[in-house]
Scaffold this motif. Structure first.
Motif, PDB file in Angstrom:
ATOM      1  N   ASP A 168       0.782  -1.022   0.093  1.00  0.00           N
ATOM      2  CA  ASP A 168       0.133  -0.009  -0.032  1.00  0.00           C
ATOM      3  C   ASP A 168       0.820   1.234   0.055  1.00  0.00           C
ATOM      4  O   ASP A 168       0.444   2.244  -0.884  1.00  0.00           O
TER       5      ASP A 168
ATOM      6  N   TRP B  44       3.863   1.606  -1.111  1.00  0.00           N
ATOM      7  CA  TRP B  44       4.547   1.567  -2.388  1.00  0.00           C
ATOM      8  C   TRP B  44       3.708   2.212  -3.315  1.00  0.00           C
ATOM      9  O   TRP B  44       4.267   3.017  -4.113  1.00  0.00           O
ATOM     10  N   ASP B  45       2.488   1.716  -3.385  1.00  0.00           N
ATOM     11  CA  ASP B  45       1.527   2.309  -4.304  1.00  0.00           C
ATOM     12  C   ASP B  45       1.325   3.911  -3.873  1.00  0.00           C
ATOM     13  O   ASP B  45       1.182   4.656  -4.840  1.00  0.00           O
ATOM     14  N   TYR B  46       1.371   4.213  -2.950  1.00  0.00           N
ATOM     15  CA  TYR B  46       1.291   5.801  -2.625  1.00  0.00           C
ATOM     16  C   TYR B  46       2.572   6.326  -2.921  1.00  0.00           C
ATOM     17  O   TYR B  46       2.327   7.519  -3.535  1.00  0.00           O
TER      18      TYR B  46
ATOM     19  N   LEU C  75       4.500   5.638  -5.681  1.00  0.00           N
ATOM     20  CA  LEU C  75       4.287   5.863  -6.907  1.00  0.00           C
ATOM     21  C   LEU C  75       3.182   6.750  -7.402  1.00  0.00           C
ATOM     22  O   LEU C  75       3.380   7.533  -8.232  1.00  0.00           O
ATOM     23  N   ASN C  76       2.197   6.920  -6.660  1.00  0.00           N
ATOM     24  CA  ASN C  76       1.268   7.759  -7.190  1.00  0.00           C
ATOM     25  C   ASN C  76       1.139   9.267  -6.582  1.00  0.00           C
ATOM     26  O   ASN C  76       0.738  10.102  -7.364  1.00  0.00           O
ATOM     27  N   HIS C  77       1.783   9.380  -5.405  1.00  0.00           N
ATOM     28  CA  HIS C  77       1.450  10.534  -4.705  1.00  0.00           C
ATOM     29  C   HIS C  77       2.887  11.485  -4.475  1.00  0.00           C
ATOM     30  O   HIS C  77       2.648  12.593  -4.235  1.00  0.00           O
TER      31      HIS C  77
ATOM     32  N   SER D 218       6.765  12.833  -4.354  1.00  0.00           N
ATOM     33  CA  SER D 218       7.772  13.394  -5.157  1.00  0.00           C
ATOM     34  C   SER D 218       8.841  12.310  -5.479  1.00  0.00           C
ATOM     35  O   SER D 218       9.372  11.784  -4.407  1.00  0.00           O
ATOM     36  N   THR D 219       9.685  12.395  -6.548  1.00  0.00           N
ATOM     37  CA  THR D 219      10.568  11.382  -6.909  1.00  0.00           C
ATOM     38  C   THR D 219      11.963  11.928  -7.008  1.00  0.00           C
ATOM     39  O   THR D 219      12.625  11.923  -7.978  1.00  0.00           O
TER      40      THR D 219
ATOM     41  N   ARG E  22      12.515   3.547  -7.439  1.00  0.00           N
ATOM     42  CA  ARG E  22      11.980   4.674  -8.079  1.00  0.00           C
ATOM     43  C   ARG E  22      12.809   5.907  -7.438  1.00  0.00           C
ATOM     44  O   ARG E  22      12.786   6.082  -6.208  1.00  0.00           O
TER      45      ARG E  22
END
Length: 227
Positions: free
Chosen positions: A99, A101-103, A105-107, A109-110, A126
């Motif tokens: 969960d 990890w999905d956060y 990826l989706n929200h 900053s990278t 990532r």
């Protein structure tokens, strides 16, 4: 001590005939000891992050890849491991679960430092490490048998971890498999395991004076604190 000699010592404790071989025999008892030896080796390896099995691995970025194969002898990440980067003095942040990890990826900053997880049998990172950037981490090898192997396959193989643990584990596991009383034998193993694991990391250095930065300080938490 070879696996054969460990099993011979176990046989004496079990009041059984010492086997002369484990891998080229039709003797049932010898085969049973062989099975218990391999079960013991795996169990002892998995239970503690032994120094001799702790290894350092690196991945090198090419600017696009975000999935990297794990080492061929990989069993698990070392406890409290971090993914360090040659491009930053801040470790990458490990996702605690899918969960999160999905956060990420989706929200999230990278920018700096990035995020990682072991997923699908690979190390996922990532953002993609830039060309020439090296990320490093420590892992526990599954190969606890001489010759860089995960299991005993010959009478002359040796256990790279404390050998007495192998013998003691074989004893209680064999008795347990026969539905015999094994509580005392298991306790003997647990005592020995505690002694060996306690000394595995060696003496700790005492630091005099004030420590300006705690050794285990972590980066600020990247994400919501609520559920």
């Amino acid at each position: 001590m070879t696996v054969l000699s460990a099993c011979q010592e176990a046989a004496i404790e079990l009041s059984q005939t010492e086997p002369t071989t484990l891998f080229s025999t039709t003797d049932r008892f010898a085969k049973e000891l062989r099975v218990q030896a391999n079960k013991s080796a795996v169990a002892i390896m998995k239970r503690y992050d032994w120094q001799i099995l702790t290894k350092r691995a690196t991945i090198t970025g090419d600017g696009s890849d975000m999935s990297f194969d794990l080492p061929s002898d990989y069993d698990r990440m070392a406890a409290k491991t971090n993914l360090a980067s040659s491009a930053s003095n801040i470790d990458l942040v490990k996702a605690k679960d899918l969960d999160q990890w999905d956060y990420f990826l989706n929200h999230m900053s990278t920018t700096v430092p990035g995020y990682w997880i072991v997923l699908g049998g690979q190390l996922q990172v990532r953002p993609a490490p830039a060309i020439g950037v090296v990320h490093s981490y420590y892992y526990i090898s599954k190969n606890a048998v001489s010759g860089d192997k995960p299991a005993f396959t010959a009478d002359t193989d040796t256990f790279v971890l404390p050998e007495r643990l192998l013998t003691l584990s074989i004893i209680w596991r064999w008795r347990a498999s026969k539905r015999l009383e094994y509580a005392e034998d298991m306790q003997n193993f647990e005592i020995a395991f505690g002694e060996e694991s306690a000394t595995d990391k060696g003496s700790r250095v005492l630091v005099a004076g004030r420590q300006r930065v705690p050794y285990n300080v972590k980066n600020s938490y990247p994400g919501p604190l609520g559920p």
